[in-house]
Design a protein around this motif. Structure first.
Motif, mmCIF file in Angstrom:
data_model
loop_
_atom_site.group_PDB
_atom_site.id
_atom_site.type_symbol
_atom_site.label_atom_id
_atom_site.label_comp_id
_atom_site.label_asym_id
_atom_site.label_seq_id
_atom_site.Cartn_x
_atom_site.Cartn_y
_atom_site.Cartn_z
ATOM 1 N N GLU A 1 0.854 -1.202 0.000
ATOM 2 C CA GLU A 1 0.000 0.000 0.000
ATOM 3 C C GLU A 1 0.882 1.240 0.000
ATOM 4 O O GLU A 1 1.769 1.381 0.837
ATOM 5 N N ASN B 1 -2.471 -1.506 -3.407
ATOM 6 C CA ASN B 1 -3.261 -0.282 -3.237
ATOM 7 C C ASN B 1 -2.372 0.930 -3.495
ATOM 8 O O ASN B 1 -1.356 1.118 -2.818
ATOM 9 N N ASP C 1 -2.467 5.231 -4.364
ATOM 10 C CA ASP C 1 -3.195 6.493 -4.473
ATOM 11 C C ASP C 1 -2.289 7.518 -5.143
ATOM 12 O O ASP C 1 -1.255 7.894 -4.601
ATOM 13 N N ARG D 1 -5.004 -3.886 -6.977
ATOM 14 C CA ARG D 1 -6.401 -4.171 -6.665
ATOM 15 C C ARG D 1 -7.193 -2.881 -6.445
ATOM 16 O O ARG D 1 -8.391 -2.845 -6.677
ATOM 17 N N LYS D 2 -6.512 -1.827 -5.968
ATOM 18 C CA LYS D 2 -7.167 -0.537 -5.766
ATOM 19 C C LYS D 2 -6.256 0.563 -6.291
ATOM 20 O O LYS D 2 -5.089 0.642 -5.929
ATOM 21 N N VAL E 1 -6.301 4.875 -7.213
ATOM 22 C CA VAL E 1 -6.971 6.173 -7.182
ATOM 23 C C VAL E 1 -6.178 7.147 -8.042
ATOM 24 O O VAL E 1 -4.997 7.408 -7.779
ATOM 25 N N LEU F 1 -7.612 -5.706 -10.992
ATOM 26 C CA LEU F 1 -8.108 -4.466 -10.402
ATOM 27 C C LEU F 1 -9.565 -4.616 -9.962
ATOM 28 O O LEU F 1 -10.424 -5.043 -10.733
ATOM 29 N N LYS F 2 -9.826 -4.237 -8.702
ATOM 30 C CA LYS F 2 -11.178 -4.329 -8.138
ATOM 31 C C LYS F 2 -11.806 -2.957 -7.911
ATOM 32 O O LYS F 2 -13.021 -2.806 -8.038
ATOM 33 N N ASP F 3 -10.983 -1.972 -7.553
ATOM 34 C CA ASP F 3 -11.484 -0.669 -7.120
ATOM 35 C C ASP F 3 -10.723 0.408 -7.878
ATOM 36 O O ASP F 3 -9.507 0.543 -7.724
ATOM 37 N N LEU F 4 -11.437 1.183 -8.704
ATOM 38 C CA LEU F 4 -10.772 2.197 -9.526
ATOM 39 C C LEU F 4 -11.492 3.530 -9.417
ATOM 40 O O LEU F 4 -12.704 3.622 -9.591
ATOM 41 N N THR F 5 -10.714 4.575 -9.120
ATOM 42 C CA THR F 5 -11.187 5.956 -9.184
ATOM 43 C C THR F 5 -10.403 6.680 -10.269
ATOM 44 O O THR F 5 -9.181 6.756 -10.202
ATOM 45 N N ARG G 1 -15.823 -1.701 -7.790
ATOM 46 C CA ARG G 1 -16.098 -0.295 -7.486
ATOM 47 C C ARG G 1 -15.491 0.585 -8.573
ATOM 48 O O ARG G 1 -14.339 0.403 -8.965
#
Length: 394
Positions: free
Chosen positions: A75, A100, A102, A124-125, A127, A149-153, A176
């Motif tokens: 992360e 993860n 960001d 997986r996440k 941003v 990838l599970k969570d993308l912004t 997401r």
């Protein structure tokens, strides 16, 4: 370890005294450089969580240190690290355990960096927010490489339908997706709904939302649990009704400045889905009757209700909440000019709010003038005149 005085000397001492360090928060620290980060990571070989948010002095040398010595990182937060260039982002491919990431406001992030990271990191996440060089070719690279990838912004970026289509074809495991404030329109969203059938949470805004897109979500995403729509002039009951019929597991709904939402939409959402958390902000075409119908339908599940800047809300709405919402724990009534002390009394007279833990009335002048009435709620209920965000998961 969150102090601005922490520099390279501190990181060197820390690395010697804490070789088994696993998590480190350096957010806001301005004094260290790539030299200190290299010293730390070369000795602390099992650091898996690192927060560098707001460290705007971080440059490519720090990114290279992360790539060379951050093999255990899972992360990483680089929010606001505006000095890292494409060369630095490419160096992050050495973080082969990174899940993860960001990259909010990493202004120089582009296709080369995204492609290098997505090729070697099991993301997986991810941003990506307010990254001005983030365009469709970057999403194409993600679709080609980031299959886990599970969570993308991807919000407030210059991406269009073409990039979202490429993303949807490759990242079919997404649960997401946040594409607020982009140049995506409804056509591409229909492909997202068709390809990413595992979606449980979708955040949309602006031109990205039309009735056909909502209909597609209802048809292809029956497992959708959370939906947020902001500043969407192109949606109305023609889209929300098929959405509510198809997404019957929907629990969390946030609607902000959506002029097409009316009482029929609220009634359909309340009837078809076990709503737990509802937020309605600046939704001008709903009435107290519509809110009353919705809360009556989902009274057994509704735990959080936030209604803000809705001029049509009246005392009748508060009366319905007081009578029906026996599971409600959080209630926010912000900026409602038409509710009065009569409505405040009706909240408690209804007898249903015994479980209420928090009541927020920021900006309701007529309610704030009867504080004694509002404070007469159930024991343990916290009364606040300051804005408090509703809980995401009550």
């Amino acid at each position: 370890y969150q102090r601005r005085v922490h520099g390279d000397a501190f990181l060197k001492v820390l690395s010697r005294r804490s070789p088994i360090l696993q998590k480190l928060d350096l957010s806001g620290c301005k004094a260290f450089s790539g030299v200190g980060l290299t010293s730390l990571l070369s000795r602390c070989k099992i650091v898996h969580t690192l927060n560098l948010a707001g460290c705007d002095q971080v440059q490519d040398d720090s990114a290279r240190a992360l790539g060379q010595y951050g093999g255990a990182l899972t992360e990483l937060n680089l929010t606001g690290c505006t000095r890292i260039t494409e060369s630095g982002f490419q160096a992050l491919k050495g973080c082969t355990q990174l899940q993860n990431l960001d990259l909010t406001r990493c202004e120089k992030l582009g296709r080369a960096g995204i492609e290098a990271i997505s090729e070697t990191c099991p993301l997986r996440k991810l941003v990506i927010h307010e990254c001005m060089h983030m365009q469709d070719d970057s999403l194409e690279a993600l679709g080609r490489n980031a299959h886990s990838l599970k969570d993308l912004t991807v919000s407030s970026c210059h991406v269009t339908d073409f990039g979202i289509r490429d993303l949807a074809r490759g990242c079919t495991s997404l649960t997401r997706l946040n594409i607020c404030d982009t140049y995506v329109v409804g056509d591409a969203l229909r492909e997202v709904a068709n390809g990413c059938t595992a979606l449980t949470e979708v955040l949309l805004g602006g031109r990205a939302v039309d009735n056909r897109a909502l209909t597609s979500l209802g048809s292809h995403c029956p497992g959708l649990l959370r939906l947020s729509i902001t500043n969407a002039p192109g949606v109305n009951s023609d889209g929300f009704l098929p959405l509510s019929q198809g997404c019957r597991r929907l629990q969390w709904v946030s609607l902000t400045t959506v002029t097409g939402v009316n009482d029929a939409v609220l009634a359909a959402l309340g009837e078809q889905a076990p709503l737990v958390c509802v937020s309605l902000v600046n939704v001008p075409n709903i009435s107290s009757r519509g809110v009353a119908i919705m809360v009556e339908s989902c009274k057994a599940s509704l735990q959080s209700l936030s209604i803000s800047r809705c001029e049509t809300a009246t005392d009748d709405m508060l009366e319905a909440i007081g009578k029906q919402c026996d599971q409600l724990r959080f209630l926010s009534l912000a900026g409602l000019p038409s509710v009065t002390v009569k409505g405040a009394r009706a909240l408690w007279d209804g007898g249903a709010l015994a479980r209420l833990c928090h009541l927020n009335v920021v900006g309701c002048q007529k309610l704030m003038s009867c504080r004694d009435v509002l404070r007469a709620g159930p024991p343990g209920c916290r009364f606040s005149e300051l804005w408090t965000p509703p809980p995401f998961e009550p």
